[in-house]
Design an enzyme around this catalytic site. Structure first.
Site, short mmCIF file in Angstrom:
data_model
loop_
_atom_site.label_atom_id
_atom_site.label_comp_id
_atom_site.label_asym_id
_atom_site.label_seq_id
_atom_site.Cartn_x
_atom_site.Cartn_y
_atom_site.Cartn_z
N ASN A 12 0.88 -1.17 0.00
CA ASN A 12 0.00 0.00 0.00
C ASN A 12 0.92 1.22 0.00
O ASN A 12 1.49 1.57 1.02
CB ASN A 12 -0.89 0.00 1.25
CG ASN A 12 -1.75 1.26 1.33
OD1 ASN A 12 -1.77 2.06 0.40
ND2 ASN A 12 -2.44 1.44 2.46
N LYS A 14 0.19 4.25 -0.31
CA LYS A 14 -0.43 5.45 0.26
C LYS A 14 -0.17 6.65 -0.67
O LYS A 14 -0.16 6.46 -1.88
CB LYS A 14 0.08 5.67 1.68
CG LYS A 14 -0.05 4.38 2.51
CD LYS A 14 0.18 4.55 3.97
CE LYS A 14 0.00 3.20 4.66
NZ LYS A 14 0.04 3.26 6.11
N HIS A 97 -9.41 1.43 4.75
CA HIS A 97 -8.13 1.62 5.45
C HIS A 97 -8.33 2.58 6.62
O HIS A 97 -9.12 3.53 6.53
CB HIS A 97 -7.08 2.18 4.49
CG HIS A 97 -5.71 2.10 5.07
ND1 HIS A 97 -5.23 3.03 5.95
CD2 HIS A 97 -4.74 1.17 4.93
CE1 HIS A 97 -4.01 2.67 6.33
NE2 HIS A 97 -3.68 1.54 5.72
N GLU A 99 -6.63 4.92 7.67
CA GLU A 99 -6.37 6.34 7.35
C GLU A 99 -7.59 6.96 6.68
O GLU A 99 -7.89 8.14 6.90
CB GLU A 99 -5.11 6.46 6.48
CG GLU A 99 -3.86 6.21 7.32
CD GLU A 99 -2.70 5.56 6.58
OE1 GLU A 99 -2.67 5.60 5.33
OE2 GLU A 99 -1.82 5.00 7.26
N GLU A 169 -5.30 -4.76 10.35
CA GLU A 169 -4.29 -3.73 10.58
C GLU A 169 -4.58 -2.99 11.89
O GLU A 169 -5.38 -2.04 11.91
CB GLU A 169 -4.31 -2.71 9.43
CG GLU A 169 -3.99 -3.31 8.08
CD GLU A 169 -3.34 -2.30 7.15
OE1 GLU A 169 -2.29 -2.63 6.59
OE2 GLU A 169 -3.86 -1.18 7.00
N GLY A 175 2.68 2.35 10.61
CA GLY A 175 3.65 3.43 10.45
C GLY A 175 4.36 3.81 11.74
O GLY A 175 5.02 4.84 11.82
N SER A 215 3.51 -2.09 10.14
CA SER A 215 4.96 -2.20 10.35
C SER A 215 5.51 -3.59 10.02
O SER A 215 6.48 -4.04 10.63
CB SER A 215 5.34 -1.78 11.78
OG SER A 215 4.97 -0.43 12.01
#
Ligand code: 13P
Length: 257
Positions: A12, A14, A97, A99, A169, A175, A215
């Protein structure tokens, strides 16, 4: 029905890489994943899709978009429909996701609508679920992840489930360099499989690919992928470095699901 799960390793990207950089990155990844026995996917920004589709030619790498709208067309400035993606030749879309949920107002209900539209358009969905740190600390990880999964799959038939990949996730691992332990990852992936079994049956749940993301990197991938209920990875940062991404693909190939 026998278990036919195969590892899926998806990057991904991003909001990283312009079209020219996307071409370069894929050209660098291609030779490194030639021998992959798992499925390999790159999730790129919308503007990189044309370049990515061109660059993956002659390889088995699939291309994913990072979102799609639930309507087919209309007055939705700035949005992209699932049909637009399939018309280009895109095969996958990442939906839900964290985010998107955190910064752009995606909810379980809009994720469900996006999943519906994506399946109708013929896409394979990488559906992201996962808990915030506070939720884990409150002991409600199972409830949160089960709810996200149930709502997102609300209109998905048993046949369509073959085009659903779930990515677990944990938000606190994204991250941050703080990976879930292999045991934590497996525990929640297994719980997602339980949830799917309760909605459909064990026969179908046993065949759904459930990835871990957060991660994951070249150093920890082998241990995470060795877990029985972890069937792949959704990789952010490490997917931008060809060698690291390839090492993860290699770990999946070696683990040999
Ligand atoms: P990182 O691998 O950078 O933690 O990102 C994970 C992720 O959000 C993939 O969708």
């Amino acid at each position: 029905m026998s278990v036919m799960r195969k590892y899926v390793i998806a990057g991904n990207w991003k909001m990283n890489k312009n079209p020219q950089e996307a071409t370069q990155l894929i050209e660098a990844i291609k030779p490194l994943v030639k021998e992959a026995a798992c499925d390999v996917v790159v999730g790129v920004p919308f503007v990189d899709l044309t370049a990515a589709l061109e660059a993956v030619k002659g390889s088995k790498i699939g291309v994913a978009a990072q979102n799609c709208h639930w309507e087919k067309s209309g007055a939705y400035t700035g949005e992209i429909s699932a049909d637009m993606l399939t018309s280009m030749g895109v095969g996958y879309v990442i939906l839900g996701h964290s985010e998107r949920r955190t910064y752009f107002g995606d909810t379980d209900v809009t994720v469900q609508k996006r999943v519906r539209a994506a399946l109708d358009a013929g896409l394979t969905v990488i559906l992201c679920v996962g808990e915030y740190l506070e939720q884990r600390e409150q002991g409600v990880t199972g409830e949160v992840v089960a709810m996200q999964t149930k709502i997102a799959l609300g209109s998905v038939s048993q046949e369509e489930l073959s085009r659903i990949i779930i990515a677990y996730e944990p938000v606190w691992a994204i991250g941050t360099g703080r990976t879930a332990t292999a045991q934590q990852a497996n525990e929640v992936c297994a719980l997602i499989r339980d949830t799917i079994a309760s909605l459909y049956s064990w026969d179908v749940a046993d065949n759904v690919v459930i990835q871990y993301g957060g991660s994951m990197n070249a150093g920890n991938a082998a241990e995470l992928l060795a877990q029985p209920d972890v069937d792949g990875g959704l990789i952010g940062g490490a997917s931008l470095t060809p060698q690291d991404f390839a090492t993860i693909v290699e770990a999946a190939t070696k683990a040999g699901k």
